[in-house]
Design a protein around this motif. Structure first.
Motif, PDB file in Angstrom:
ATOM      1  N   SER A   1       0.831  -1.199   0.000  1.00  0.00           N
ATOM      2  CA  SER A   1       0.000   0.000   0.000  1.00  0.00           C
ATOM      3  C   SER A   1       0.875   1.263   0.000  1.00  0.00           C
ATOM      4  O   SER A   1       1.949   1.291   0.606  1.00  0.00           O
ATOM      5  CB  SER A   1      -0.915   0.010   1.223  1.00  0.00           C
ATOM      6  N   ARG A   2       0.402   2.318  -0.668  1.00  0.00           N
ATOM      7  CA  ARG A   2       1.117   3.588  -0.699  1.00  0.00           C
ATOM      8  C   ARG A   2       0.698   4.497   0.455  1.00  0.00           C
ATOM      9  O   ARG A   2       1.299   5.559   0.636  1.00  0.00           O
ATOM     10  CB  ARG A   2       0.868   4.291  -2.033  1.00  0.00           C
ATOM     11  N   ASP A   3      -0.303   4.094   1.182  1.00  0.00           N
ATOM     12  CA  ASP A   3      -0.787   4.894   2.311  1.00  0.00           C
ATOM     13  C   ASP A   3       0.056   4.558   3.540  1.00  0.00           C
ATOM     14  O   ASP A   3      -0.157   3.549   4.207  1.00  0.00           O
ATOM     15  CB  ASP A   3      -2.270   4.592   2.570  1.00  0.00           C
ATOM     16  N   GLU A   4       1.044   5.414   3.835  1.00  0.00           N
ATOM     17  CA  GLU A   4       1.952   5.142   4.942  1.00  0.00           C
ATOM     18  C   GLU A   4       1.236   5.175   6.293  1.00  0.00           C
ATOM     19  O   GLU A   4       1.586   4.427   7.207  1.00  0.00           O
ATOM     20  CB  GLU A   4       3.101   6.158   4.934  1.00  0.00           C
ATOM     21  N   GLU A   5       0.256   6.051   6.423  1.00  0.00           N
ATOM     22  CA  GLU A   5      -0.488   6.127   7.678  1.00  0.00           C
ATOM     23  C   GLU A   5      -1.234   4.822   7.938  1.00  0.00           C
ATOM     24  O   GLU A   5      -1.265   4.328   9.066  1.00  0.00           O
ATOM     25  CB  GLU A   5      -1.466   7.296   7.633  1.00  0.00           C
ATOM     26  N   LEU A   6      -1.838   4.270   6.882  1.00  0.00           N
ATOM     27  CA  LEU A   6      -2.534   2.995   7.013  1.00  0.00           C
ATOM     28  C   LEU A   6      -1.561   1.882   7.396  1.00  0.00           C
ATOM     29  O   LEU A   6      -1.857   1.058   8.264  1.00  0.00           O
ATOM     30  CB  LEU A   6      -3.247   2.652   5.705  1.00  0.00           C
ATOM     31  N   LYS A   7      -0.395   1.866   6.757  1.00  0.00           N
ATOM     32  CA  LYS A   7       0.592   0.833   7.051  1.00  0.00           C
ATOM     33  C   LYS A   7       1.061   0.913   8.498  1.00  0.00           C
ATOM     34  O   LYS A   7       1.208  -0.107   9.173  1.00  0.00           O
ATOM     35  CB  LYS A   7       1.778   0.962   6.087  1.00  0.00           C
TER      36      LYS A   7
ATOM     37  N   GLU B   1     -11.900   4.148   8.960  1.00  0.00           N
ATOM     38  CA  GLU B   1     -11.244   5.427   8.723  1.00  0.00           C
ATOM     39  C   GLU B   1     -10.412   5.429   7.446  1.00  0.00           C
ATOM     40  O   GLU B   1     -10.192   6.473   6.843  1.00  0.00           O
ATOM     41  CB  GLU B   1     -10.354   5.787   9.918  1.00  0.00           C
ATOM     42  N   HIS B   2      -9.934   4.260   7.026  1.00  0.00           N
ATOM     43  CA  HIS B   2      -9.090   4.165   5.824  1.00  0.00           C
ATOM     44  C   HIS B   2      -9.778   3.366   4.725  1.00  0.00           C
ATOM     45  O   HIS B   2      -9.115   2.747   3.900  1.00  0.00           O
ATOM     46  CB  HIS B   2      -7.755   3.509   6.180  1.00  0.00           C
TER      47      HIS B   2
ATOM     48  N   ASP C   1     -11.239   4.201   2.014  1.00  0.00           N
ATOM     49  CA  ASP C   1     -10.936   4.584   0.633  1.00  0.00           C
ATOM     50  C   ASP C   1      -9.586   4.050   0.166  1.00  0.00           C
ATOM     51  O   ASP C   1      -9.355   3.911  -1.046  1.00  0.00           O
ATOM     52  CB  ASP C   1     -10.940   6.112   0.507  1.00  0.00           C
ATOM     53  N   ALA C   2      -8.686   3.758   1.116  1.00  0.00           N
ATOM     54  CA  ALA C   2      -7.341   3.308   0.743  1.00  0.00           C
ATOM     55  C   ALA C   2      -7.198   1.792   0.776  1.00  0.00           C
ATOM     56  O   ALA C   2      -6.129   1.274   0.432  1.00  0.00           O
ATOM     57  CB  ALA C   2      -6.309   3.940   1.675  1.00  0.00           C
TER      58      ALA C   2
ATOM     59  N   THR D   1      -7.467  -2.011  -0.323  1.00  0.00           N
ATOM     60  CA  THR D   1      -7.696  -2.903  -1.455  1.00  0.00           C
ATOM     61  C   THR D   1      -8.647  -4.018  -1.021  1.00  0.00           C
ATOM     62  O   THR D   1      -8.924  -4.198   0.167  1.00  0.00           O
ATOM     63  CB  THR D   1      -6.366  -3.507  -1.927  1.00  0.00           C
TER      64      THR D   1
END
Length: 346
Positions: A158-164, A217-218, A220-221, A223
């Motif tokens: 994933s490119r969403d660092e906050e999610l990771k 909360e995530h 939209d990010a 998969t």
């Protein structure tokens, strides 16, 4: 302990989530019930001795026809012991009432238990789930940990660092908690408090809430793979709740039976001592002193201590049962205790 959003997270262990003293919680829950009862009885005996030594007037001077405080005291204790035995019968009826019933009710219970096991086996990926409570809960936590690790793997690209970061923090906390509880469950036997104590230290309700919070909360990010992995983790956590409640109920029944037997065993000698004090005891026939304490005070204090043994045993067992019941009233992602949270819930 803080989660990825900086909000205060309740501790994983039961004593960390408690608002009171850890020593108090240990006495109420973890300490051996017989040791607790013994300490209470010793405290009562010593307190009576202290009062007897502090009172400058000996018991002998109060002994008289129809006016004996010792006789009056033990007459009341006879009634209390008999009432306690009646309470034991009531407790046994309460426990046995759930075990007695027509064959149709028993078959429904059996079908419900087997249906739950089949569903759990599907989640665990086992053809046959372990029959022992400790092994079953350990397998469930291992599966939850495995699914959490799959969730961490699914979000790596994933490119969403906050999610990771959020998922990494969540998985690390879940894995650490599951490993600690699994280690505690090894070689534990149902019937002791060790099994229930271990599973109470797995804070599954907060983990369900936190997984759903991160997922929503995530959204939209996410998969499809990550979203499905979240669902798998939550599904395994949802099985932990009813499993724990089932084993907690069985443990309560087990403890109430042990309590009933203990009270019945101790009621007879307590009743014999109490009746003997009424019929045969005369403080004037016990002269002298031992270690500076009047012998009549020693005998009376010891007899009172023996007479209240059933009550103290009842107290020590019920304290644990009531404490566990209060701290596990809710099932699922509902947290009844006060927690400091920085986020606002609309």
């Amino acid at each position: 302990m803080d989660d990825q959003d900086g909000e205060s997270q309740p501790g994983d262990k039961m004593r960390e989530r408690g608002s009171g003293s850890r020593t108090k919680l240990w006495v109420l829950m973890e300490a051996n019930r017989w040791v607790v009862a013994g300490c209470v009885l010793a405290a009562v005996f010593l307190a009576l001795l202290a009062l007897g030594v502090a009172d400058p007037s000996p018991l002998q001077q109060f002994v008289g026809p129809g006016d004996d405080p010792v006789d009056t005291l033990f007459q009341g204790l006879v009634g209390a012991i008999i009432t306690g035995v009646t309470l034991v019968v009531t407790l046994n009826q309460l426990v046995l009432s759930q075990e007695l019933g027509p064959v149709g009710d028993q078959r429904t219970r059996m079908e419900g238990a087997m249906e739950f096991r089949r569903d759990a086996e599907e989640v665990l990926g086992h053809q046959t789930a372990p029959p022992e409570p400790a092994a079953f809960m350990e397998a469930l936590m291992d599966e939850t940990k495995s699914r959490a690790e799959e969730l961490a793997g699914a979000v790596e690209e994933s490119r969403d660092e906050e999610l990771k970061r959020a998922i990494e923090s969540y998985v690390d906390g879940l894995t650490e908690n599951a490993d600690a509880v699994s280690d505690t469950l090894e070689d534990t036997q149902f019937g002791t408090f060790n099994v229930l104590s271990a599973v109470l230290n797995f804070n599954y309700s907060w983990k369900i809430f936190l997984a759903r919070k991160i997922r929503n909360e995530h959204a939209d990010a996410l998969t499809d793979e990550v979203d499905e992995a979240f669902g798998d983790v939550i599904e395994s956590l949802e099985y932990f709740g009813p499993s724990r409640e089932h084993f907690k109920t069985l443990y309560f029944q087990w403890e109430l039976v042990n309590l009933s037997r203990a009270m019945l065993y101790t009621a007879v000698p307590s009743l014999v001592v109490t009746v003997a004090m009424i019929l045969y005891y005369d403080a004037r026939a016990v002269p002298g002193a031992t270690l500076g304490i009047s012998n009549d005070v020693l005998v009376t204090s010891l007899a009172v201590t023996v007479a209240i043994v059933p009550f103290v045993i009842l107290l020590s067992f019920i304290l644990r049962i009531a404490t566990v019941a209060k701290r596990t009233l809710s099932i699922g992602p509902f947290i009844l205790r006060e927690t400091k949270r920085s986020d606002d819930i609309d």
